[in-house]
Design an enzyme around this catalytic site. Sequence first.
Site, short mmCIF file in Angstrom:
data_model
loop_
_atom_site.label_atom_id
_atom_site.label_comp_id
_atom_site.label_asym_id
_atom_site.label_seq_id
_atom_site.Cartn_x
_atom_site.Cartn_y
_atom_site.Cartn_z
N ASP A 1 0.85 -1.18 0.00
CA ASP A 1 0.00 0.00 0.00
C ASP A 1 0.90 1.25 0.00
O ASP A 1 1.83 1.34 -0.81
CB ASP A 1 -0.96 -0.04 1.20
CG ASP A 1 -2.09 0.96 1.08
OD1 ASP A 1 -3.09 0.64 0.43
OD2 ASP A 1 -1.97 2.07 1.65
N TYR B 1 -3.16 10.95 0.84
CA TYR B 1 -3.68 10.81 -0.52
C TYR B 1 -3.62 12.15 -1.26
O TYR B 1 -3.20 12.21 -2.42
CB TYR B 1 -5.12 10.29 -0.47
CG TYR B 1 -5.22 8.86 -0.03
CD1 TYR B 1 -5.34 7.83 -0.96
CD2 TYR B 1 -5.20 8.51 1.31
CE1 TYR B 1 -5.44 6.51 -0.56
CE2 TYR B 1 -5.28 7.20 1.73
CZ TYR B 1 -5.40 6.20 0.78
OH TYR B 1 -5.48 4.89 1.19
N HIS C 1 -4.69 -7.82 0.28
CA HIS C 1 -3.97 -6.55 0.39
C HIS C 1 -3.09 -6.46 1.64
O HIS C 1 -2.04 -5.84 1.60
CB HIS C 1 -4.99 -5.41 0.38
CG HIS C 1 -4.39 -4.05 0.32
ND1 HIS C 1 -3.68 -3.59 -0.76
CD2 HIS C 1 -4.40 -3.03 1.22
CE1 HIS C 1 -3.29 -2.35 -0.53
NE2 HIS C 1 -3.71 -1.98 0.66
#
Length: 420
Positions: A185, A323, A373
Amino acid sequence: MSSAVVLEETPFAINVPDTSIQALKEKLALTTFPDELDDAGWSYGVPLSDLKRLVARWKDGYDWRKYEKELNDELPQFIRTIHVDGFGDLGIHYVHQKSKVQNAIPLLFVHGWPGSFIEVRKILPLLTRASAEHPAFHVVAFSLPNFGFSDAPTKKGFAMDQYAEVGNKLMLSLGYPEYVTQGGDWGQMITKQIAVTYGHKHVKAWHTNFPRPEPYNFPPTVSSSPRRWLSTLFSSYTPKELAGLKRTEWFTTQGRGYFSEQSTQPQTLGYSLADSPAGTLAWIYEKLVNWTDGYPWEDDEVLTWVSIYWFSKAGPAASVRIYYEYMNMPNQTPAPTIPKGISIFPKELILVPKAWLWDSHLVFLADHESGGHFAAHERPNELVDDLRKMFGKGGPAFKAVRGKIGYDGLQGSKHNGSKL
C-alpha cells in the site's frame, strides 16, 4: 536542530486516557444508523447488521485495555524526535525488535492505509527468529506521521519525500547505515521513494507486496512502456493473470471511490471521521473485508485496528491527507535502481500480468495462491518466507547489506554467498 541528527529515543507504552475511552462509549451510544434496502448485502457497502453488531461490541463488550496491554507486551515501542527538513521536529512512534543474531539484516517495515504499525505484529517474531536455515532480521516498523502515535505535520506538502526522510533518518539513528525495506500500500510508495533517494548508499534492496508496474500506468502504451505494450500484442495471459485484471477492473470501477474523496477533499471527509466513531468504523471495516481474501476477521480484531485510528495522536482524519499530498506532488518518483522483490497475492487491489512488472532491477518474484492486500496480517508465513528466499543463501539479494549474513551461528563466517 540539525536536520541530520535525531534526539535520543524514549521507551513508549500505549496508554489511552480513561476519559478518551469513556468519550468513545458515549459517542457510540448516540449513533444514528441509516436504513437499508432489502437484500442489499455488501453491494451498497457495509451491511447494517454488521455495523450494528460492531458498534454494540465496541460500546459495551470490547475491552481496549486488554488489547492495549497485549500490544505493549508484544511490541517493543519507542518515541524519537526526528527533524524533517522544512517541517520541523516530529515525534515518531516505532517498533524496534532486534534479533538474537548479531549480524541480522536490518529491515524497515512500512505500513499503509487503513493499516498501522499493528501490521508488523505477526511477522515480527518470524523475521527476528534465529536459525541456521534462514536469515534473521532486525526489524523496525514506524507509525507514519499522521498515523498511530506519531505526530502530524502542521504544514501542507508532507508527501513521499518527507515520509522517506523520516524512515531513513530513523534507521540511521538506530545504528543501521545500511538496510533493506518491505512495504505494501503506501508502504510500497514510501519504500520506493526511500530506494530512489537513499538507494545504494543506505537502502540496498527493497521488497513489496503491492505489485505496481514501473512506470505506473496501465494498460501500457507504445510511448509509456513499449516493451509492455508489445507484450499485450504478442502474449497470451494465464487464467490467473486474467483473474487479476478482472480484480483490477473491479477495484478501479467499484472500489476506488474512497481514493477520489481522500485525494481531493480530505478535510471534508475528516469531519465525519473525527466526530463519528461509527463512521470511522464503517469506512475502515469496508476495506478490511473487501481487500482481503476471505480473511476471517474477528470482531475484536477489527475493533483493535480501528481503535488505533480513533485513539491516534492526530485523530483518524489526519491519516487520509497522505492521498491529497501524493496526488499533488510536483513530480512522480522515478523507478529505483537497487534490487527489487515482489510478492503477488491474488486478492490484491491492482494485479497486472507478470510481463508488465518486468524491470531490469527485479530480482525476485513470488506468486501466491491466496491472500490479499494486507499480506503481513493475512499471510505472514508466506510473506516472511519470500523475504527469507530473497535475502537468504542462494537468494538474489543475499548479503545485500554489506557484511550481513543473518544466520544463527554464522557470525564471522567466511561463507561466500552469491553477490548482486
